[in-house]
Design a protein around this motif. Structure first.
Motif, PDB file in Angstrom:
ATOM      1  N   SER A  15      -6.474   6.404  -0.162  1.00 11.89           N
ATOM      2  CA  SER A  15      -7.687   6.122  -0.930  1.00 11.89           C
ATOM      3  C   SER A  15      -8.346   4.790  -0.544  1.00 11.89           C
ATOM      4  CB  SER A  15      -7.373   6.110  -2.429  1.00 11.89           C
ATOM      5  OG  SER A  15      -6.484   5.051  -2.740  1.00 11.89           O
ATOM      6  N   GLN A  16      -7.586   3.852  -0.010  1.00 12.19           N
ATOM      7  CA  GLN A  16      -8.113   2.536   0.364  1.00 12.19           C
ATOM      8  C   GLN A  16      -7.619   2.141   1.763  1.00 12.19           C
ATOM      9  OE1 GLN A  16     -10.154   0.594  -1.466  1.00 12.19           O
ATOM     10  NE2 GLN A  16     -10.189   2.041  -3.171  1.00 12.19           N
TER      11      GLN A  16
ATOM     12  N   PRO B 234       0.810  -1.224   0.000  1.00 11.52           N
ATOM     13  CA  PRO B 234       0.000   0.000   0.000  1.00 11.52           C
ATOM     14  C   PRO B 234       0.845   1.278   0.000  1.00 11.52           C
ATOM     15  CG  PRO B 234      -0.883  -1.567   1.563  1.00 11.52           C
ATOM     16  CD  PRO B 234       0.421  -2.120   1.082  1.00 11.52           C
TER      17      PRO B 234
ATOM     18  N   LEU C 239      -8.258  -1.586   2.703  1.00 14.84           N
ATOM     19  CA  LEU C 239      -7.407  -2.494   1.937  1.00 14.84           C
ATOM     20  C   LEU C 239      -5.947  -2.379   2.373  1.00 14.84           C
ATOM     21  CD1 LEU C 239      -7.922  -4.608  -0.192  1.00 14.84           C
ATOM     22  CD2 LEU C 239      -7.449  -2.905  -1.939  1.00 14.84           C
TER      23      LEU C 239
ATOM     24  N   TYR D 164      -1.678   3.830  -2.067  1.00 16.77           N
ATOM     25  CA  TYR D 164      -3.132   3.810  -1.906  1.00 16.77           C
ATOM     26  C   TYR D 164      -3.524   3.745  -0.439  1.00 16.77           C
ATOM     27  CZ  TYR D 164      -2.847  -1.379  -1.851  1.00 16.77           C
ATOM     28  OH  TYR D 164      -2.555  -2.684  -1.589  1.00 16.77           O
TER      29      TYR D 164
ATOM     30  N   PRO E  82     -11.834  -0.029  -5.854  1.00 15.44           N
ATOM     31  CA  PRO E  82     -10.396   0.123  -6.084  1.00 15.44           C
ATOM     32  C   PRO E  82     -10.078   0.380  -7.554  1.00 15.44           C
ATOM     33  CG  PRO E  82     -10.942  -2.177  -5.837  1.00 15.44           C
ATOM     34  CD  PRO E  82     -12.197  -1.409  -5.559  1.00 15.44           C
ATOM     35  N   ASP E  83      -8.958   1.049  -7.789  1.00 14.38           N
ATOM     36  CA  ASP E  83      -8.544   1.307  -9.161  1.00 14.38           C
ATOM     37  C   ASP E  83      -7.799   0.096  -9.723  1.00 14.38           C
ATOM     38  OD1 ASP E  83      -6.184   1.502  -7.762  1.00 14.38           O
ATOM     39  OD2 ASP E  83      -5.575   3.417  -8.601  1.00 14.38           O
TER      40      ASP E  83
ATOM     41  N   PRO F 269      -9.790  -7.100  -3.172  1.00 19.51           N
ATOM     42  CA  PRO F 269     -10.049  -5.709  -3.575  1.00 19.51           C
ATOM     43  C   PRO F 269     -11.532  -5.392  -3.706  1.00 19.51           C
ATOM     44  CG  PRO F 269      -8.279  -6.598  -4.890  1.00 19.51           C
ATOM     45  CD  PRO F 269      -8.827  -7.734  -4.077  1.00 19.51           C
TER      46      PRO F 269
ATOM     47  N   GLY G 139     -12.069  -3.621  -0.390  1.00 18.30           N
ATOM     48  CA  GLY G 139     -11.836  -2.286  -0.931  1.00 18.30           C
ATOM     49  C   GLY G 139     -13.108  -1.527  -1.249  1.00 18.30           C
TER      50      GLY G 139
ATOM     51  N   VAL H 281      -4.448  -1.227  -7.980  1.00 13.35           N
ATOM     52  CA  VAL H 281      -4.645  -1.968  -6.736  1.00 13.35           C
ATOM     53  C   VAL H 281      -5.129  -3.378  -7.047  1.00 13.35           C
ATOM     54  CG1 VAL H 281      -6.001  -2.045  -4.614  1.00 13.35           C
ATOM     55  CG2 VAL H 281      -5.104   0.132  -5.425  1.00 13.35           C
TER      56      VAL H 281
ATOM     57  N   ASN I  68      -3.032  -6.887  -6.203  1.00 17.00           N
ATOM     58  CA  ASN I  68      -3.548  -7.972  -5.375  1.00 17.00           C
ATOM     59  C   ASN I  68      -3.688  -9.278  -6.159  1.00 17.00           C
ATOM     60  OD1 ASN I  68      -3.684  -6.103  -3.293  1.00 17.00           O
ATOM     61  ND2 ASN I  68      -5.580  -6.987  -2.525  1.00 17.00           N
TER      62      ASN I  68
END
Length: 146
Positions: free
Chosen positions: A59-60, A51, A63, A56, A113-114, A106, A110, A117, A121
């Protein structure tokens, strides 16, 4: 000058050869996948810090915590594979389960998620699954049948 070099004799004539072979087999028993311990640990380490590498954490956050915990779990499995291989290779299937979970995490953990990410994963999960199957297969092969 005198020849002081020692010639190596055949070990099969040594009086303790059968005991030495038994001890050698016992010491190395279950270590067929010793080369997998390092990559499993590195995978766990990467999973834990990914991460921050992929940025991220903001943003997450769920996650991020998830990957940190699962990465630590994979790293602890790797340390267990190294420290107590006879006991721990039975948990190779846990690595497979963690790999499958990392692939679906995710979307479960999540919050939309983009792609980066998700790909991260999926790669971590696929590697964990492959390494877990390798460990489990070799451990099953090395178990003596009665």
């Amino acid at each position: 000058m005198a020849n002081v070099s020692h010639s190596r004799g055949d070990m099969s004539t040594h009086p303790d050869v059968s005991e030495m072979r038994t001890r050698y087999d016992r010491m190395l028993g279950g270590r067929d996948v010793a080369l997998v311990d390092g990559p499993v640990f590195l995978l766990g380490l990467y999973c834990a810090v990914s991460p921050w590498i992929l940025h991220y954490t903001a943003s997450q956050p769920a996650l991020m915590t998830h990957n940190l915990i699962v990465g630590i779990a994979i790293g602890l499995l790797a340390l267990g594979f190294t420290a107590a291989p006879a006991r721990m290779y039975g948990l190779s299937w846990a690595m497979c389960a963690l790999g499958i979970w990392m692939v679906v995490a995710p979307w479960v953990v999540g919050d939309s998620p983009d792609a980066g990410v998700i790909v991260n994963n999926i790669i971590i999960g696929a590697l964990a699954l492959i390494l877990g199957l390798l460990c489990a297969g070799t451990a099953a092969k090395s178990v003596p049948t009665a």
